[in-house]
Design a protein around this motif. Sequence first.
Motif, PDB file in Angstrom:
ATOM      1  N   ASP A 280      55.815 -12.617  23.019  1.00 28.19           N
ATOM      2  CA  ASP A 280      55.805 -13.093  24.375  1.00 28.19           C
ATOM      3  C   ASP A 280      56.079 -12.247  25.485  1.00 28.19           C
ATOM      4  O   ASP A 280      57.310 -11.435  25.296  1.00 28.19           O
ATOM      5  CB  ASP A 280      56.530 -14.505  24.253  1.00 28.19           C
ATOM      6  N   GLY A 281      55.701 -12.528  26.645  1.00 29.96           N
ATOM      7  CA  GLY A 281      56.014 -11.831  27.841  1.00 29.96           C
ATOM      8  C   GLY A 281      55.238 -10.419  28.048  1.00 29.96           C
ATOM      9  O   GLY A 281      54.616 -10.263  28.869  1.00 29.96           O
ATOM     10  N   ILE A 282      55.316  -9.719  27.142  1.00 33.99           N
ATOM     11  CA  ILE A 282      54.834  -8.292  27.080  1.00 33.99           C
ATOM     12  C   ILE A 282      53.744  -7.987  26.077  1.00 33.99           C
ATOM     13  O   ILE A 282      53.303  -6.648  25.987  1.00 33.99           O
ATOM     14  CB  ILE A 282      55.918  -7.156  27.005  1.00 33.99           C
ATOM     15  N   GLY A 283      53.135  -9.199  25.340  1.00 31.90           N
ATOM     16  CA  GLY A 283      52.198  -8.757  24.596  1.00 31.90           C
ATOM     17  C   GLY A 283      50.779  -8.252  25.268  1.00 31.90           C
ATOM     18  O   GLY A 283      50.253  -7.351  24.533  1.00 31.90           O
ATOM     19  N   ALA A 284      50.530  -8.470  26.514  1.00 31.83           N
ATOM     20  CA  ALA A 284      49.264  -8.062  27.213  1.00 31.83           C
ATOM     21  C   ALA A 284      49.407  -6.396  27.438  1.00 31.83           C
ATOM     22  O   ALA A 284      48.541  -5.740  26.969  1.00 31.83           O
ATOM     23  CB  ALA A 284      49.231  -8.646  28.349  1.00 31.83           C
ATOM     24  N   LEU A 285      50.883  -6.001  27.666  1.00 31.08           N
ATOM     25  CA  LEU A 285      51.052  -4.534  27.968  1.00 31.08           C
ATOM     26  C   LEU A 285      50.945  -3.847  26.549  1.00 31.08           C
ATOM     27  O   LEU A 285      50.430  -2.835  26.107  1.00 31.08           O
ATOM     28  CB  LEU A 285      52.452  -4.306  28.490  1.00 31.08           C
ATOM     29  N   LEU A 286      51.598  -4.434  25.394  1.00 30.22           N
ATOM     30  CA  LEU A 286      51.562  -3.885  24.069  1.00 30.22           C
ATOM     31  C   LEU A 286      50.238  -3.817  23.420  1.00 30.22           C
ATOM     32  O   LEU A 286      49.867  -2.690  22.918  1.00 30.22           O
ATOM     33  CB  LEU A 286      52.445  -4.706  23.209  1.00 30.22           C
ATOM     34  N   GLY A 287      49.390  -4.962  23.827  1.00 27.94           N
ATOM     35  CA  GLY A 287      47.953  -4.905  23.436  1.00 27.94           C
ATOM     36  C   GLY A 287      47.116  -3.669  23.907  1.00 27.94           C
ATOM     37  O   GLY A 287      46.467  -3.163  23.454  1.00 27.94           O
ATOM     38  N   TRP A 288      47.414  -3.889  25.204  1.00 27.84           N
ATOM     39  CA  TRP A 288      46.715  -2.465  25.965  1.00 27.84           C
ATOM     40  C   TRP A 288      47.263  -1.068  25.374  1.00 27.84           C
ATOM     41  O   TRP A 288      46.195  -0.201  25.114  1.00 27.84           O
ATOM     42  CB  TRP A 288      46.951  -2.666  27.386  1.00 27.84           C
TER      43      TRP A 288
END
Length: 326
Positions: A280-288
């Motif tokens: 949660d929270g930084i999932g988008a960044l980690l996915g990128w």
Amino acid sequence: MAGGLFALLDDVAALARIAAASVDDVGAAAGRASAKAAGVVVDDTAVTPQFLEGSAAERELPIIKKIAIGSLRNKLLFILPAALLLSEFLPQALPVLLIIGGTYLAYEGAEKVWERVSGHHADEAEQELAEQGEFTAEHEAKTVSGAIRTDFILSAEIMVIALNEVVGSDPDAGFVMKAAILTVVAIFITALVYGVVALIVKMDDVGLKLTLRPSERSQRVGHALVGAMPRLLAAISLIGTLAMLWVGGHILLTSLDELGWHAPYDLVHHWEEAVHDAVDGIGALLGWLVNTLASAVVGLVVGAVAVAVMHVLPFGHGKGGEKAAS
């Protein structure tokens, strides 16, 4: 008569509003297309300063100007018409062109990794000449010509990526609209890349001038700028290498997916979604980051194969080819 004049003015105003809306559409589409090509832009910005090694300070800006003009000529006179004609009459060729360009970028990135690991440089004679400061007019012309040739590949990638984005976001876009968008992209990106390059290569000159001022604060800033230049250029070189591997690998994954080979891209996309949903929270960044890392690995693997063909195997033009020839 007055009524006819007012009617004419109304028509002119309506046409002006339509034109303004079209300009807005072109600007917005050009912005989206430029953003899609951002990785190649970083690579282009990182590669160009390397062509200026050994040149006199007073020749740096004229050389950059020559390369920028050549880059704009590449985009507007050669790449843009060819890309538009292909999009009109042979659109299925665009992914193939992207794959060729992506492979070239991966090769360039992997070659830089190979040079770091092996200590071998493809243009050792040119590099030694630049380090000795023997940057003659003939050498300058050769350098500009080489930079423009390298820029052609990167510019082609930028323009094809931009065109692919335009076609994907608006399949009904007409020939004139696509031409206008790509023209804006070509001018904007050329100005951005070579404007940033000019700032980078003149940063040490600005620092030297600041060190000569009586103000202690100016002197400290000047010394900091001069001292930062080697680290900045090293960082730019590293970023350029990573950008080539990442962008090349990503282009290969998406283009192969578009041609019907979905497995590689689906796997990377599955990893990206798994990380995105797990944190949660930084999932988008980690996915990128997962997507970027996987693309870079793909670029490195494909590029390593190309480097092996060109530099290691007997029929290449590198060390192996030299040994075979001897």
